[in-house]
Design a protein around this motif. Structure first.
Motif, short mmCIF file in Angstrom:
data_model
loop_
_atom_site.label_atom_id
_atom_site.label_comp_id
_atom_site.label_asym_id
_atom_site.label_seq_id
_atom_site.Cartn_x
_atom_site.Cartn_y
_atom_site.Cartn_z
N UNK A 1 72.00 60.48 17.41
CA UNK A 1 72.27 59.05 17.24
C UNK A 1 71.24 58.17 17.96
N UNK A 2 70.98 58.44 19.24
CA UNK A 2 70.05 57.61 20.01
C UNK A 2 68.64 57.70 19.45
N UNK A 3 68.25 58.86 18.97
CA UNK A 3 66.91 59.02 18.40
C UNK A 3 66.76 58.22 17.11
N UNK A 4 67.77 58.25 16.27
CA UNK A 4 67.73 57.48 15.03
C UNK A 4 67.68 55.99 15.33
N UNK A 5 68.48 55.54 16.32
CA UNK A 5 68.47 54.13 16.72
C UNK A 5 67.08 53.72 17.20
N UNK A 6 66.46 54.57 17.99
CA UNK A 6 65.11 54.29 18.50
C UNK A 6 64.12 54.18 17.34
N UNK A 7 64.26 55.09 16.39
CA UNK A 7 63.38 55.05 15.21
C UNK A 7 63.53 53.73 14.46
N UNK A 8 64.78 53.27 14.27
CA UNK A 8 65.00 52.00 13.57
C UNK A 8 64.36 50.83 14.34
N UNK A 9 64.47 50.85 15.65
CA UNK A 9 63.87 49.78 16.46
C UNK A 9 62.36 49.76 16.29
#
Length: 476
Positions: A438-446
């Motif tokens: 989850x945190x990695x995907x969020x970082x990617x979106x940012x």
């Protein structure tokens, strides 16, 4: 019914011409040209390509049009069509980076896809290697290629791919008339495809390192038989080639880790915005560049906290199709999938990227099923507008209800089908890294949105992360 696709496979009847030897030193984008190649090169590598600044984005444009006569000549040569045999070519449609032409002759109907040289040689070659791997290693239906040229040094003046037409209709046009049971089966099939693309069930990990696929034999084979060894190579990705980005001296893959890949993306943003500040006198442009630059630098500093910068060996990766919307999936009258299209820029990416929801399921959450009788009927004016809007489409009749009902219906169904998709992937792939990504995907979106319209959302998300707070990017 036949539909034209933007994707290609690697089963080809003739090899591509490759007049330019591209060598790379330490993953940098540097062309090393031998004198005899320079002497015989007929065109600049990106001849025919221009870039246009729009209100929100930079888009490619054609500075010259492909010749219908040249396309017909090339098709006749590739397919050995005699001069006295009827063969017609007509323009069909345009994509962001290509134009499609229909070829009709006595034996078949094919598609010629002519591409802009946004990433000379490598974009076409990566698609060929990717589709060949998909065809040989999965059950995903993809079209066959009868010939391609990854050079613009040809009669057409652009890179091209000649391929078959695939049977079916875009799922978007069939979706409303499909039953929920058909949609569930459709979604489970897409989940199965993603598991296959990730190497689920194979004794060894299929790819290591992040990059687009390359096949060393792509210029050496003209048969469609036998297995081919593909590996992750240079990454063919929008952020790496749009505008003048090919000229930046940055690593371009294959990347050893998620950290290295995302660092390269952020460094492109930093280089671009630094150049804007150095060249523009427009105050609004300077203000935007300063916000983007500050956000990208902050994300770069935060990156090691989410992605380890050093790994003992290259990261395990799998193929990830980032553009699975309903127009890129063809179905038959019963809703069964007949083809998956548009493999442009599909690459071997970290397994945490596979936890992203396919685009056709990316809708707002709606758990309560919309009750049809609670929604208003269309006015005569709205009904006429609907007919005009969907004049050339099928199965998109609003059935007298306003658009709001159908929007809510799509959201509700997507919410239920996301559960189907995730449950099916868990069944097929017990180690699917959903919970830990989850945190990695969020970082990617940012990172993906820090250089544009949503930069302030990315900036707010980065501020929260810097303060040790947890926040979804979409809620920023």
């Amino acid at each position: 019914m036949l539909a034209v696709q933007l994707a290609v496979t690697c089963k080809f009847a003739s090899t591509s011409k490759n007049y330019l030897t591209n060598q790379y030193h330490r993953s940098r984008f540097v062309f090393l040209l031998s004198p005899n190649i320079i002497a015989t090169m007929a065109r600049p590598l990106q001849d025919g390509l221009g870039w246009k600044e729009t209100l929100f984005d930079l888009v490619p444009e054609w500075t010259q049009e492909p010749s219908i006569a040249a396309i017909e000549n090339v098709c006749r040569q590739q397919l050995s069509i005699p001069a006295d045999e009827l063969c017609t070519v007509s323009f069909h449609a345009s994509g962001l980076f290509n134009k499609l032409y229909i070829l009709e002759h006595a034996r078949d109907r094919l598609v010629m896809r002519v591409s802009l040289p946004v990433y000379p040689h490598h974009k076409t070659r990566a698609e060929v290697a990717t589709l060949r791997w998909v065809d040989e290693n999965t059950r995903i239906p993809v079209p066959k290629v009868f010939g391609f040229d990854d050079s613009n040094d040809n009669e057409i003046g652009f890179e091209w791919i000649l391929m078959e037409l695939m049977e079916g209709i875009p799922a978007h046009l069939r979706w409303r008339s499909m039953t929920m049971e058909q949609k569930v089966a459709f979604t489970e099939q897409i989940a199965t495809f993603q598991a296959e693309l990730s190497g689920c069930g194979k004794p060894e990990k299929i790819f290591r390192g992040i990059g687009s696929l390359e096949d060393k034999e792509v210029d050496q084979r003209n048969d469609a038989e036998g297995l081919h060894m593909a590996t992750a190579g240079l990454l063919v990705s929008h952020e790496l080639f749009m505008g003048d980005h090919l000229g930046y001296d940055i690593p371009r893959g294959p990347f050893r880790s998620s950290h290295d890949w995302l660092s390269a993306v952020l460094n492109i943003v930093i280089l671009h915005q630094t150049a804007v500040l150095e060249t523009t006198d427009d105050e609004d442009e300077r203000e935007d560049a300063e916000v983007i630059l500050a956000t990208a630098r902050k994300l770069l500093c935060l990156l090691p906290g989410a992605f380890p910068p050093v790994l003992d060996e290259p990261e395990i990766t799998g193929l990830y199709h980032h553009d699975l919307h309903l127009n890129n999936i063809l179905v038959d009258e019963g809703g069964s999938i007949t083809a998956v299209l548009d493999w442009e820029c599909v690459s071997a990416l970290p397994l945490w990227m596979t936890t992203n929801i396919p685009k056709f399921l990316d809708e707002a959450v709606r758990e309560e099923e919309p009750q049809r009788d609670r929604y208003a009927y269309e006015t005569p004016e709205e009904s006429a507008a609907t007919v005009e809007k969907h004049r050339d489409l099928v199965d998109l009749d609003n059935e007298g209800k306003t658009d709001l009902y159908w929007i809510h219906r799509v959201e509700y169904e997507a919410t239920q089908l996301r559960k189907v998709y995730q449950n099916r992937l868990r069944e097929l792939w017990p180690d699917w890294p959903l919970e830990g990504s989850h945190e990695k995907v969020e970082f990617f979106h940012a990172i993906s949105h820090c250089d544009g319209l949503w930069v302030k959302k990315s900036a707010k998300w980065a501020d929260r992360l810097e303060n040790g707070e947890s926040m979804r990017w979409e809620d920023a």
